[in-house]
Design an enzyme around this catalytic site. Sequence first.
Site, PDB file in Angstrom:
ATOM      1  N   ASN A   5       0.775  -1.174   0.018  1.00 44.79           N
ATOM      2  CA  ASN A   5      -0.141  -0.107   0.033  1.00 44.79           C
ATOM      3  C   ASN A   5       0.835   1.280   0.048  1.00 44.79           C
ATOM      4  O   ASN A   5       1.469   1.726   1.051  1.00 44.79           O
ATOM      5  CB  ASN A   5      -0.898  -0.152   1.179  1.00 44.79           C
ATOM      6  CG  ASN A   5      -1.746   1.306   1.606  1.00 44.79           C
ATOM      7  OD1 ASN A   5      -1.688   2.141   0.566  1.00 44.79           O
ATOM      8  ND2 ASN A   5      -2.125   1.469   2.600  1.00 44.79           N
ATOM      9  N   HIS A  49      -9.509   0.758   5.202  1.00 42.54           N
ATOM     10  CA  HIS A  49      -8.134   0.996   5.876  1.00 42.54           C
ATOM     11  C   HIS A  49      -8.412   1.824   6.885  1.00 42.54           C
ATOM     12  O   HIS A  49      -9.407   2.679   6.794  1.00 42.54           O
ATOM     13  CB  HIS A  49      -7.187   1.519   4.628  1.00 42.54           C
ATOM     14  CG  HIS A  49      -5.518   1.678   5.317  1.00 42.54           C
ATOM     15  ND1 HIS A  49      -5.424   2.336   6.199  1.00 42.54           N
ATOM     16  CD2 HIS A  49      -4.560   0.710   5.054  1.00 42.54           C
ATOM     17  CE1 HIS A  49      -4.279   2.398   6.272  1.00 42.54           C
ATOM     18  NE2 HIS A  49      -3.791   1.188   5.963  1.00 42.54           N
ATOM     19  N   GLU A  62      -7.008   4.269   8.118  1.00 41.15           N
ATOM     20  CA  GLU A  62      -6.799   5.528   7.791  1.00 41.15           C
ATOM     21  C   GLU A  62      -8.118   6.250   7.124  1.00 41.15           C
ATOM     22  O   GLU A  62      -8.389   7.431   7.339  1.00 41.15           O
ATOM     23  CB  GLU A  62      -5.482   5.899   6.990  1.00 41.15           C
ATOM     24  CG  GLU A  62      -4.185   5.583   7.536  1.00 41.15           C
ATOM     25  CD  GLU A  62      -2.911   5.275   6.754  1.00 41.15           C
ATOM     26  OE1 GLU A  62      -2.917   5.370   5.791  1.00 41.15           O
ATOM     27  OE2 GLU A  62      -1.945   5.046   7.758  1.00 41.15           O
ATOM     28  N   LYS A 114       0.197   4.295  -0.315  1.00 48.24           N
ATOM     29  CA  LYS A 114      -0.576   5.480   0.286  1.00 48.24           C
ATOM     30  C   LYS A 114      -0.444   6.695  -0.736  1.00 48.24           C
ATOM     31  O   LYS A 114      -0.168   6.481  -1.735  1.00 48.24           O
ATOM     32  CB  LYS A 114       0.042   5.535   1.936  1.00 48.24           C
ATOM     33  CG  LYS A 114      -0.026   4.439   2.765  1.00 48.24           C
ATOM     34  CD  LYS A 114       0.082   4.697   4.115  1.00 48.24           C
ATOM     35  CE  LYS A 114      -0.113   3.336   4.897  1.00 48.24           C
ATOM     36  NZ  LYS A 114      -0.061   3.375   6.062  1.00 48.24           N
ATOM     37  N   GLU A 174      -4.836  -5.402  10.520  1.00 46.35           N
ATOM     38  CA  GLU A 174      -4.130  -4.201  10.644  1.00 46.35           C
ATOM     39  C   GLU A 174      -4.310  -3.818  12.007  1.00 46.35           C
ATOM     40  O   GLU A 174      -5.341  -2.724  12.092  1.00 46.35           O
ATOM     41  CB  GLU A 174      -4.089  -3.314   9.583  1.00 46.35           C
ATOM     42  CG  GLU A 174      -3.778  -3.911   8.166  1.00 46.35           C
ATOM     43  CD  GLU A 174      -3.375  -2.689   7.190  1.00 46.35           C
ATOM     44  OE1 GLU A 174      -2.207  -3.000   6.608  1.00 46.35           O
ATOM     45  OE2 GLU A 174      -3.952  -1.691   7.120  1.00 46.35           O
ATOM     46  N   SER A 206       3.684  -2.300  10.346  1.00 50.03           N
ATOM     47  CA  SER A 206       5.221  -2.173  10.641  1.00 50.03           C
ATOM     48  C   SER A 206       5.641  -3.355  10.230  1.00 50.03           C
ATOM     49  O   SER A 206       6.709  -4.163  10.719  1.00 50.03           O
ATOM     50  CB  SER A 206       5.369  -1.722  12.173  1.00 50.03           C
ATOM     51  OG  SER A 206       5.037  -0.742  12.115  1.00 50.03           O
ATOM     52  N   GLY A 209       2.538   1.913  10.758  1.00 54.49           N
ATOM     53  CA  GLY A 209       3.404   3.167  10.648  1.00 54.49           C
ATOM     54  C   GLY A 209       4.070   3.586  11.845  1.00 54.49           C
ATOM     55  O   GLY A 209       4.427   4.514  12.025  1.00 54.49           O
TER      56      GLY A 209
END
Length: 252
Positions: free
Chosen positions: A9, A96, A98, A11, A168, A213, A174
Amino acid sequence: MRKKIVAGNWKMNTTPAEGVELIKGVIAQKGEVCSCVNFIVAPPFTHLSEVVKVAKGSGIAVGAQNCAAEAKGAYTGEVSAKMIASLGVDYVILGHSERREYYGETSETLNKKMVQAYENNLIPIYCVGEKLEERESGKHFDVIRAQIEEVVFNLTPEQFSKLIIAYEPVWAIGTGKTATADQAQEVHAFIRKVLADKFGAAAADTAILYGGSCKPSNAAEIFSKEDVDGGLIGGASLVATDFINIGKGFSK
Ligand code: PEP
């Protein structure tokens, strides 16, 4: 046999030209990885057309990071599943954290996006995962169950047979803080059980990816777990060698 998948991904990173260099780097090194690994890259919308062209024939599939909830019309700034699919893209990441956190995506929105994805033959990579406070208060299983029940349970068995799930944990995305392989396995097994309660034996074939991560140094241990079928990779997918070395986590 479930598919082994390593998906990147990207992003909101790279210019289109940089994205083309990145996919070329991945293609150049793909031969070093077990041919059992299915690679997917998910660049920004602006790169899809070029990346699809460059990736053609390489065995690396391309996905989008999102799609609109509606089919077409007056939705300024949105990109429809049909537009994406027409470029030769095969996958779309949906849900996701985010998108849930910064763009207010709810199960209601995601149900509509799922409909659009399937109507246009895009395979969804549906993301679930708990926030830190939810894990710390022991609510993570309930949160994940709800994310699955409210969206995945609305699929037909045929749609479900194509779905990919990514677990996730938000606290690991991240942050450099990875779930342990045992923590990942525990949740993946739970997800598979929730899916089996609804879809029966078909759940044994669902690819469930770990994301958060994941990097070359921890991929092999995480991928060695029974219910972990690969990874959804953020930061480390932006460096071709790291992405490839994560793929090498599969030696089986
Ligand atoms: C992600 O956002 O899908 C992700 C897994 O990010 P990272 O690998 O950077 O934690």
